[in-house]
Design an enzyme around this catalytic site. Structure first.
Site, PDB file in Angstrom:
ATOM      1  N   LYS A  13      22.653  30.642  32.226  1.00  0.00           N
ATOM      2  CA  LYS A  13      22.179  31.765  33.035  1.00  0.00           C
ATOM      3  C   LYS A  13      23.179  32.000  34.167  1.00  0.00           C
ATOM      4  O   LYS A  13      23.613  31.055  34.841  1.00  0.00           O
ATOM      5  CB  LYS A  13      20.802  31.442  33.625  1.00  0.00           C
ATOM      6  CG  LYS A  13      19.996  32.675  34.016  1.00  0.00           C
ATOM      7  CD  LYS A  13      19.450  33.380  32.795  1.00  0.00           C
ATOM      8  CE  LYS A  13      18.333  34.358  33.162  1.00  0.00           C
ATOM      9  NZ  LYS A  13      17.779  35.022  31.956  1.00  0.00           N
ATOM     10  N   THR A  61      17.249  30.329  28.607  1.00  0.00           N
ATOM     11  CA  THR A  61      18.001  30.648  29.825  1.00  0.00           C
ATOM     12  C   THR A  61      17.060  30.976  30.976  1.00  0.00           C
ATOM     13  O   THR A  61      17.399  30.757  32.144  1.00  0.00           O
ATOM     14  CB  THR A  61      18.974  31.814  29.585  1.00  0.00           C
ATOM     15  OG1 THR A  61      18.253  33.011  29.290  1.00  0.00           O
ATOM     16  CG2 THR A  61      19.931  31.503  28.456  1.00  0.00           C
ATOM     17  N   ARG A 180      60.004  41.179  58.017  1.00  0.00           N
ATOM     18  CA  ARG A 180      58.997  41.959  57.314  1.00  0.00           C
ATOM     19  C   ARG A 180      57.606  41.432  57.662  1.00  0.00           C
ATOM     20  O   ARG A 180      57.456  40.323  58.191  1.00  0.00           O
ATOM     21  CB  ARG A 180      59.200  41.876  55.796  1.00  0.00           C
ATOM     22  CG  ARG A 180      58.985  40.471  55.228  1.00  0.00           C
ATOM     23  CD  ARG A 180      59.005  40.455  53.715  1.00  0.00           C
ATOM     24  NE  ARG A 180      58.736  39.107  53.191  1.00  0.00           N
ATOM     25  CZ  ARG A 180      58.507  38.833  51.901  1.00  0.00           C
ATOM     26  NH1 ARG A 180      58.545  39.799  51.009  1.00  0.00           N
ATOM     27  NH2 ARG A 180      58.269  37.585  51.508  1.00  0.00           N
ATOM     28  N   GLN A 236      56.550  31.997  47.971  1.00  0.00           N
ATOM     29  CA  GLN A 236      56.585  30.760  47.179  1.00  0.00           C
ATOM     30  C   GLN A 236      56.718  29.535  48.080  1.00  0.00           C
ATOM     31  O   GLN A 236      56.005  28.542  47.915  1.00  0.00           O
ATOM     32  CB  GLN A 236      57.749  30.807  46.182  1.00  0.00           C
ATOM     33  CG  GLN A 236      57.523  31.693  44.979  1.00  0.00           C
ATOM     34  CD  GLN A 236      57.894  33.146  45.220  1.00  0.00           C
ATOM     35  OE1 GLN A 236      58.030  33.594  46.365  1.00  0.00           O
ATOM     36  NE2 GLN A 236      58.070  33.896  44.143  1.00  0.00           N
ATOM     37  N   HIS A 264      51.696  44.332  50.178  1.00  0.00           N
ATOM     38  CA  HIS A 264      52.874  44.954  50.777  1.00  0.00           C
ATOM     39  C   HIS A 264      52.526  45.900  51.924  1.00  0.00           C
ATOM     40  O   HIS A 264      51.515  46.612  51.887  1.00  0.00           O
ATOM     41  CB  HIS A 264      53.661  45.714  49.713  1.00  0.00           C
ATOM     42  CG  HIS A 264      54.106  44.848  48.576  1.00  0.00           C
ATOM     43  ND1 HIS A 264      54.987  43.801  48.740  1.00  0.00           N
ATOM     44  CD2 HIS A 264      53.785  44.858  47.254  1.00  0.00           C
ATOM     45  CE1 HIS A 264      55.194  43.212  47.577  1.00  0.00           C
ATOM     46  NE2 HIS A 264      54.468  43.827  46.664  1.00  0.00           N
TER      47      HIS A 264
END
Length: 306
Positions: A13, A61, A180, A236, A264
């Protein structure tokens, strides 16, 4: 094996919503509320229900749904959702002989206690943003897997980020930069070292506190010191440092998986040489998350797995 076919099935469920309130006086910290979205999936030896009309081995269920509310009622003391997931998993694998495995997934709605005039309210809460989640797998043998996670954890730095030195070929238009905005929405899953129910501490392990601890380490590593920050040469590298710091700080976490889309903020330049409406000066940006970069990795201790 049925009709010379391999058959593997499971049922359960999903989207079982339950809220549990534990009443406490203001002097003891006030009421505690948890709102959970629960999914239970069991592996059950009920092959005849698939191949014929024999449903005698199926745990309905609807019964699974009802069990979630019964077990919530039985938790008279405050429990974390990881503990609640283990309770459910052990229930289904011990009560029903035909159930060999139970997977319980829970996502918690982030109700946070409010403060009035700087004082924590005894019974007032507001909803937060990022969500605490868990996945617990319990087998009849007692084998155990516990993962916790965070979803929708949005982080942004307006400076101290760059990206340069990447592959350049005829498809490349992106310029190098050492300045940035970097923004992401972190999804993280970490695994605890408990591999059998017998390994669970006799004194309850505070999963909720560990969640808060991991959340703080992830953000502190992302941002760096409050006055100067820390430079990020890539998502990264930042992801790796965040995961590494979690494993360094918490020996009770055996592995961590991080997914960090690169959301971005594009420089805005409007107009022409003759009519420059907006000339970008590191100030006006167009936020966009479509398309976005996707960076993910898993860090593990030796011999551990997520």
């Amino acid at each position: 094996m049925a009709d010379n076919l391999e058959l593997q099935g499971r049922h359960g469920k999903s989207r079982v919503r339950v809220a549990r309130v534990w009443r406490r006086p203001a002097a003891a910290g006030g009421d505690v509320i948890a709102e959970w979205n629960v999914a239970v999936s069991v592996v059950s030896d009920c092959l005849p229900s698939y191949t014929s009309s024999d449903n005698s081995a199926i745990v309905a269920t609807d019964s699974i749904k009802n069990t979630v509310y019964v077990k919530a009622k039985e938790c008279t003391e405050v429990v974390s959702m990881e503990e609640f997931a283990v309770i459910l998993g052990r229930h289904f694998t011990s009560l029903y002989p035909q159930v060999s495995e139970a997977t319980v997934t829970i996502v918690e709605r982030p109700w946070e206690r409010v403060a009035v005039d700087g004082k924590p309210h005894s019974h007032g809460f507001k909803v937060g943003v990022e969500k605490h989640s868990t996945e617990v797998i319990v087998k009849k043998s007692g084998s155990l897997l516990i993962k916790s996670g965070i979803q929708g954890y949005s982080l942004l730095k307006t400076t101290q980020s760059g990206f340069e030195g990447f592959v350049r070929d005829r498809y490349t238009l992106l310029p190098d930069t050492r300045e940035r905005i970097v923004a992401t929405e972190v999804t993280a899953w970490w695994r605890y070292p408990f591999e059998h129910v017998s390994q669970l501490p006799s004194k309850p392990f505070c999963f909720t506190q560990r969640y808060q601890d991991v959340k703080k380490v992830l953000s502190d590593t992302f941002f760096g010191p409050a006055d100067v920050g820390v430079y990020s040469p890539s998502v990264q590298n930042t992801l790796y440092l965040m995961g590494k710091e979690v494993l360094t700080r918490f020996p009770d976490i055996s592995s961590i998986q991080l997914r960090m889309p690169n959301l971005h903020f594009l420089p805005v330049n409007l107009g022409s040489k003759e009519n420059p409406l907006v000339k970008f000066a590191d100030d006006v940006f167009l936020p966009t998350d479509e398309p976005h970069g996707t960076i993910e990795a898993t860090l593990s201790r030796p011999m551990s797995k997520l």
